[in-house]
Write a protein that holds these residues in place. Structure first.
Motif, PDB file in Angstrom:
ATOM      1  N   GLY A 178      -1.414   8.209   0.438  1.00 35.84           N
ATOM      2  CA  GLY A 178      -2.653   7.445   0.545  1.00 35.84           C
ATOM      3  C   GLY A 178      -2.415   6.028   1.056  1.00 35.84           C
ATOM      4  N   GLN A 179      -1.326   5.406   0.589  1.00 31.75           N
ATOM      5  CA  GLN A 179      -1.017   4.048   1.049  1.00 31.75           C
ATOM      6  C   GLN A 179      -0.782   4.008   2.561  1.00 31.75           C
ATOM      7  OE1 GLN A 179       2.328   3.290  -1.528  1.00 31.75           O
ATOM      8  NE2 GLN A 179       1.092   2.133  -3.025  1.00 31.75           N
ATOM      9  N   LYS A 180      -0.064   5.019   3.054  1.00 29.85           N
ATOM     10  CA  LYS A 180       0.195   5.074   4.492  1.00 29.85           C
ATOM     11  C   LYS A 180      -1.089   5.341   5.271  1.00 29.85           C
ATOM     12  CE  LYS A 180       3.391   4.668   6.588  1.00 29.85           C
ATOM     13  NZ  LYS A 180       3.896   3.521   7.384  1.00 29.85           N
ATOM     14  N   LEU A 181      -1.960   6.197   4.747  1.00 27.95           N
ATOM     15  CA  LEU A 181      -3.246   6.459   5.403  1.00 27.95           C
ATOM     16  C   LEU A 181      -4.044   5.167   5.529  1.00 27.95           C
ATOM     17  CD1 LEU A 181      -5.649   9.424   4.590  1.00 27.95           C
ATOM     18  CD2 LEU A 181      -6.529   7.124   4.847  1.00 27.95           C
ATOM     19  N   ILE A 182      -4.096   4.405   4.445  1.00 23.95           N
ATOM     20  CA  ILE A 182      -4.835   3.136   4.472  1.00 23.95           C
ATOM     21  C   ILE A 182      -4.236   2.192   5.518  1.00 23.95           C
ATOM     22  CG2 ILE A 182      -5.388   1.060   3.136  1.00 23.95           C
ATOM     23  CD1 ILE A 182      -5.441   2.888   0.636  1.00 23.95           C
ATOM     24  N   TYR A 183      -2.911   2.118   5.521  1.00 24.03           N
ATOM     25  CA  TYR A 183      -2.236   1.216   6.467  1.00 24.03           C
ATOM     26  C   TYR A 183      -2.560   1.594   7.910  1.00 24.03           C
ATOM     27  CZ  TYR A 183       1.531  -1.159   8.971  1.00 24.03           C
ATOM     28  OH  TYR A 183       2.234  -1.948   9.848  1.00 24.03           O
ATOM     29  N   LEU A 184      -2.524   2.875   8.215  1.00 27.90           N
ATOM     30  CA  LEU A 184      -2.763   3.334   9.580  1.00 27.90           C
ATOM     31  C   LEU A 184      -4.166   2.985  10.076  1.00 27.90           C
ATOM     32  CD1 LEU A 184      -1.075   6.864   9.382  1.00 27.90           C
ATOM     33  CD2 LEU A 184      -0.257   4.896  10.701  1.00 27.90           C
ATOM     34  N   LEU A 185      -5.134   2.945   9.176  1.00 26.03           N
ATOM     35  CA  LEU A 185      -6.521   2.693   9.573  1.00 26.03           C
ATOM     36  C   LEU A 185      -6.947   1.244   9.374  1.00 26.03           C
ATOM     37  CD1 LEU A 185      -8.310   5.857   8.127  1.00 26.03           C
ATOM     38  CD2 LEU A 185      -7.462   5.500  10.447  1.00 26.03           C
ATOM     39  N   ASP A 186      -6.455   0.601   8.330  1.00 30.15           N
ATOM     40  CA  ASP A 186      -6.988  -0.679   7.873  1.00 30.15           C
ATOM     41  C   ASP A 186      -6.208  -1.878   8.388  1.00 30.15           C
ATOM     42  OD1 ASP A 186      -6.905  -2.912   5.566  1.00 30.15           O
ATOM     43  OD2 ASP A 186      -8.834  -1.879   5.432  1.00 30.15           O
ATOM     44  N   HIS A 187      -4.928  -1.664   8.654  1.00 28.35           N
ATOM     45  CA  HIS A 187      -4.063  -2.800   9.019  1.00 28.35           C
ATOM     46  C   HIS A 187      -4.529  -3.439  10.328  1.00 28.35           C
ATOM     47  CE1 HIS A 187      -0.545  -5.306   9.057  1.00 28.35           C
ATOM     48  NE2 HIS A 187      -0.219  -4.886  10.276  1.00 28.35           N
ATOM     49  N   ILE A 188      -4.681  -4.775  10.298  1.00 32.25           N
ATOM     50  CA  ILE A 188      -5.147  -5.502  11.483  1.00 32.25           C
ATOM     51  C   ILE A 188      -3.959  -5.826  12.382  1.00 32.25           C
ATOM     52  CG2 ILE A 188      -6.304  -7.578  12.325  1.00 32.25           C
ATOM     53  CD1 ILE A 188      -7.837  -7.658   9.688  1.00 32.25           C
ATOM     54  N   THR A 189      -4.016  -5.359  13.619  1.00 36.10           N
ATOM     55  CA  THR A 189      -3.000  -5.642  14.631  1.00 36.10           C
ATOM     56  C   THR A 189      -3.645  -6.461  15.748  1.00 36.10           C
ATOM     57  OG1 THR A 189      -3.455  -3.714  16.010  1.00 36.10           O
ATOM     58  CG2 THR A 189      -2.020  -3.383  14.104  1.00 36.10           C
ATOM     59  N   ALA A 190      -2.915  -6.661  16.820  1.00 37.58           N
ATOM     60  CA  ALA A 190      -3.465  -7.377  17.976  1.00 37.58           C
ATOM     61  C   ALA A 190      -4.664  -6.638  18.559  1.00 37.58           C
ATOM     62  CB  ALA A 190      -2.385  -7.541  19.038  1.00 37.58           C
ATOM     63  N   ASP A 191      -4.740  -5.331  18.274  1.00 38.05           N
ATOM     64  CA  ASP A 191      -5.848  -4.517  18.792  1.00 38.05           C
ATOM     65  C   ASP A 191      -6.957  -4.328  17.754  1.00 38.05           C
ATOM     66  OD1 ASP A 191      -4.605  -3.725  21.396  1.00 38.05           O
ATOM     67  OD2 ASP A 191      -3.077  -2.932  20.032  1.00 38.05           O
ATOM     68  N   GLY A 192      -6.865  -5.048  16.644  1.00 37.11           N
ATOM     69  CA  GLY A 192      -7.906  -4.959  15.620  1.00 37.11           C
ATOM     70  C   GLY A 192      -7.585  -3.926  14.555  1.00 37.11           C
TER      71      GLY A 192
END
Length: 916
Positions: A178-192
């Motif tokens: 679940g933590q990895k799923l959240i990171y893949l979707l929620d983490h803000i990168t240069a592309d948002g």
């Protein structure tokens, strides 16, 4: 691109300007393909995601590609919304579909590295565990906004461990997943980002484990679930998790939608609304079109409060989507058509404004902008000439919502107690004796009331006039009052029941009527107030066999095999609640006697079947499985074990207070060992199953017993073994049994266990009953046994002189009829095998008439007498009375029975019934 439409899009959204500057060539390609004019189907969105993510193994690339795709789609959706090329329902559905597909893609991408490191997560049931993702809020309802976050809960089916070299438990694996799923979707990168993820709706909220098992979630909701969580779970939807996810969601439905009409939802709604208003005032966000007065949340509250109140009874109200449920409220008459139109119109407009606000800067906000430039962009997008014109229109919509909301939250029953209570109290005092008046005085001035919380006392005072009014309308006010007072005292801390009885006059009137007829029902409800849940939701139809089987299966499905206390509780409450349903149907719906007995017998059989399965699984888990007499492994599906019902359960004639006469039979190799690590012999295995069965059934707990069980009809009685092999049972019956034991087998029937063994027992039963016998021998044995029973169990001479008739044991009573039916089978089935087919008295007697052994007139008269006496025995049981009745009232019925007894069994019998 269409220049005019592009200009509207960029004017509506500063965020769209940023996307265009970063991805102009891609957007021009997108426009050339579909021109942003047509809606996207779920399969088209799925294809877009699949095509973009195909063959990507690198995490950074995967995240970048999905974020760019999100920006492209957001530009498309803003374009369509700004140019009125879509509608709210279509737009929110497409947004929700995209979120679902992204969640599944992220879950799948996150799984492989975890498997490589820890192995697959395997539950104790042997199944590979999946991460169950539950969408809550607008995602769950497929109503996602342009810039919504997504509310998620992570769960899994069953605890266990991974099977890799670096072993961890299933919960920890799912937390990492679940933590990895959240990171893949929620983490803000240069592309948002793809979606902001909010996990605060999970049990216990922030700080608690990120993933929870099915069993733990069920326990949380049943023991700790709060009213606001019922609102939240209305919109819950399984996004990933397959059949296990569907099963988990099914488990939550009774928590959300109570079986009875649940007016307590009003109070929870008011509390939530007050909390929101305090937050609005604190943050000075009155112009929030979601949380402010007349906003989106109030429309949702209106719909949801009706869903929580009536959704348990009206299944069409369980839909997740606000607009769909709003239509259903109109269809079932809970809202008038104009109210539905007003609320739907306001909701759609408010949601369009919400999208326009969020499109400005891709921000999750519902507050109207304060900057003049942003205000102008907003009203241009929405088609208004100026800000004041927009605000006037918006306020008209919000005022209609506010009107409906204020009208709804008025507590019909709770704010307007019965006006003429003083008059009711005077009427009650006129008809009560001193004992009843003292009981009321002691109740209101006793220690129990003093210890109650103030809120509970207030509810009790609101409830009391309604109770008095209902009691005064009954046939026996004093009886009803005296029987109901202990019940009121037992539930006065559970104010939900008081609210329900205030709001549902029909339920209160039924309760009073039941109290006047049956003290037994009152005592059951008093001792086990949880049964009121069932009583308040009853439709007073007898439960079907299918319903009983499915209900108990669902309740036991999620209890681990070693959770004995939970198993016992479920079994006890299943039996008690369903017997209560039968009793209510008997009393209030006047159900036919035979159907009542069938239902009571079904409840017992379903309980026995479930208990046998639990006992067998428990012993097998510890010791492994035995083998049967033919060398086959005795798995749960081939247990080579059965339970035989004798007496009333065998004869399908169970009453309310009946115990169960049971005998255990097996077909195992008694000498061979089981195949577990702690192996025991087949004989010991069979014995432990019977002992475990008896413990589950008969152990006295706070919830009582399931049934009293009598096993004395087994071979050699109390001196014999608790469980017998089929072969030993056959040898005993054919070589050693007394005739009275064959007489008992007339009413024997296999009721649980392995089908093949059950069929073998039925063949053996028929073989025993159709043995050739001398009629005179049978007659004398039956007569001797009957006389012994009369001497030990019938009325005394003094009682007979006083005109007392024991409905069951005296001459002309129930047992006489049962013995005549048994005589028919033992004496004549040798030449008429069909007589040995059934185990219930009515069908035995009917077959005797078909075979010409008894006349049709005699059989009809005997059956009528039997049914009349049994019906009275049921009534007496409900009234907590013994079986002694007035002999004069039963003279004619007894005479019918005694005359046939004289002709069939005892020519010396006389008919001086009143002076026998």
């Amino acid at each position: 691109m269409n220049a005019e439409q592009l200009q509207k899009t960029l004017h509506a959204s500063q965020y769209a300007e940023q996307v265009l500057s970063l991805h102009q060539s891609v957007l021009e390609h997108d426009y050339a393909i579909d021109q942003f004019q047509v809606p996207l189907s779920t399969s088209q969105i799925q294809q877009l995601v699949d095509d973009n993510l195909a063959a990507i193994q690198d995490e950074i690339t995967w995240m970048r590609v999905l974020r760019i795709l999100r920006a492209r789609l957001m530009f498309r959706w803003i374009w369509q919304d700004a140019n009125q090329l879509t509608d709210v329902v279509t737009l929110t559905r497409e947004l929700s579909d995209f979120a679902d597909i992204c969640i599944v893609a992220a879950k799948d991408f996150a799984r492989a590295p975890l498997i490589a490191k820890h192995g697959e997560p395997v539950g104790y049931n042997g199944k590979i565990q999946d991460l169950i993702v539950i969408g809550m809020g607008k995602l769950g309802a497929q109503e996602l906004n342009l810039s919504s976050d997504i509310d998620l809960i992570f769960a899994f089916d069953e605890q266990g461990e991974t099977n890799g070299r670096k072993c961890i438990d299933v919960q920890q694996f799912c937390i990492l997943w679940g933590q990895k799923l959240i990171y893949l979707l929620d983490h803000i990168t240069a592309d948002g980002f793809v979606f902001r993820v909010d996990m605060r709706l999970r049990p216990w909220g922030d700080g608690s484990a990120l993933a929870i098992s099915h069993v733990a979630l069920e326990k949380y909701l049943s023991q700790h679930g709060r009213e606001w969580e019922r609102y939240a779970w209305i919109k819950a939807r399984i996004i990933t998790g397959g059949q296990e996810g569907d099963s988990l969601l099914d488990m939550t439905r009774p928590f959300v939608f109570r079986k009875y009409v649940d007016y307590t939802a009003f109070e929870a709604m008011r509390e939530m609304k007050a909390m929101i208003e305090r937050e609005v005032a604190r943050r000075n966000i009155a112009d929030d079109i979601k949380l402010g007065a007349g906003g989106i949340r109030e429309v949702e509250f209106i719909v949801q409060v009706f869903q929580l109140i009536y959704g348990g009874a009206k299944l069409e109200l369980q839909d997740r989507q606000c607009l769909v449920s709003l239509q259903h409220l109109g269809e079932v008459g809970l809202l008038d058509s104009q109210s539905v139109v007003d609320l739907e119109d306001a909701y759609l407009f408010l949601r369009r404004v919400e999208h326009a606000i969020q499109a400005l800067n891709d921000q999750q906000t519902q507050s109207l902008p304060t900057e003049p430039e942003l205000r102008q962009r907003l009203i241009d997008t929405l088609g208004f000439t100026d800000w004041d014109n927009f605000i006037d229109f918006l306020n008209q919509k919000r005022e209609k919502v506010t009107f409906q909301f204020k009208h709804l939250i008025k507590e019909k029953g709770l704010e307007s107690p019965i006006e003429s209570y003083s008059q009711l109290e005077s009427q009650l005092n006129e008809i009560l004796d001193d004992d009843a008046k003292n009981l009321i005085h002691e109740f209101w001035y006793g220690h129990a009331i003093k210890k109650l919380p103030a809120k509970a006392v207030q509810r009790l005072k609101e409830f009391w006039p309604h109770l008095v009014e209902a009691i005064l309308q009954s046939n026996s006010p004093q009886v009803a009052l005296m029987r109901l007072m202990p019940l009121v005292e037992s539930v006065m801390r559970r104010t939900v029941y008081l609210v329900m009885l205030i709001e549902s006059k029909g339920a209160l009137q039924r309760l009073v009527k039941m109290a006047t007829v049956s003290p037994w029902i009152c005592e059951e409800l008093t001792h086990y107030p949880v049964l009121l849940d069932e009583f308040l939701s009853m439709d007073f139809e007898l439960p079907s066999r299918h319903y009983l089987e499915d209900s108990l299966r669902q309740q036991l499905l999620r209890i681990e095999i070693d959770q004995v206390e939970d198993q016992m509780r479920v079994l006890r409450l299943f039996k008690k609640s369903n017997v209560l349903t039968v009793a209510a149907s008997d009393v209030l719906a006047e159900s036919p006697l035979m159907k009542v007995s069938d239902a009571l017998t079904d409840i017992a059989e379903v309980s026995v079947i479930a208990t046998l399965n639990l006992a067998y699984q428990t012993v097998a888990k510890r010791h492994g499985y035995p083998i049967d007499a033919e060398g086959q492994r005795c798995s749960l599906e081939h247990m080579a074990y059965c339970v035989i019902g004798y007496g009333k359960v065998g004869g399908i004639e169970l009453g309310y207070g009946s115990d169960l006469d049971l005998v255990f039979i097996h077909y195992m190799d008694e000498q061979s060992d089981t195949d577990g690590q702690k192996a025991i012999s087949g004989f010991e295995f069979a014995m432990r199953v019977a002992q475990k069965f008896m413990s589950l059934m008969t152990t006295q707990t706070l919830d009582g017993r399931v049934y009293e069980v009598d096993t004395r009809l087994r071979p050699s009685g109390e001196a014999g073994l608790l469980v017998t092999s089929l072969k030993a049972f056959e040898q005993y019956q054919l070589k050693s049994a007394w005739l009275w034991e064959h007489q008992a087998i007339v009413r024997a029937r296999s009721i649980a266990g392995e089908p093949t063994l059950r069929a073998k027992f039925e063949e053996l039963r028929c073989k025993i009953l159709t043995l050739p016998r001398q009629e005179e021998t049978v007659r004398q044995e039956v007569l001797n046994m009957r006389q012994k029973m009369k001497d030990h169990l019938g009325s005394s001479k003094d009682q007979k002189k006083d005109g007392i008739f024991h409905l069951k044991q005296d001459a002309g009573g129930i047992v006489d009829i049962e013995f005549m039916a048994q005589y028919v089978v033992l004496a004549w089935s040798g030449t008429n095998p069909d007589l040995a087919h059934y185990s219930d008295n009515v069908r035995i007697l009917e077959d005797a008439a078909k075979a010409g052994c008894l006349s049709s007139d005699d059989v009809s008269a005997l059956i009528q007498a039997y049914l009349s006496e049994r019906a009275e025995s049921h009534r007496l049981a409900l009234a907590n009375h013994n079986m002694q009745v007035s002999a004069a009232d039963w003279h004619d019925t007894r005479e019918v029975v005694c005359k046939l007894w004289q002709r069939l069994i005892d020519p010396t019998a006389t008919f001086a019934l009143e002076s026998e």
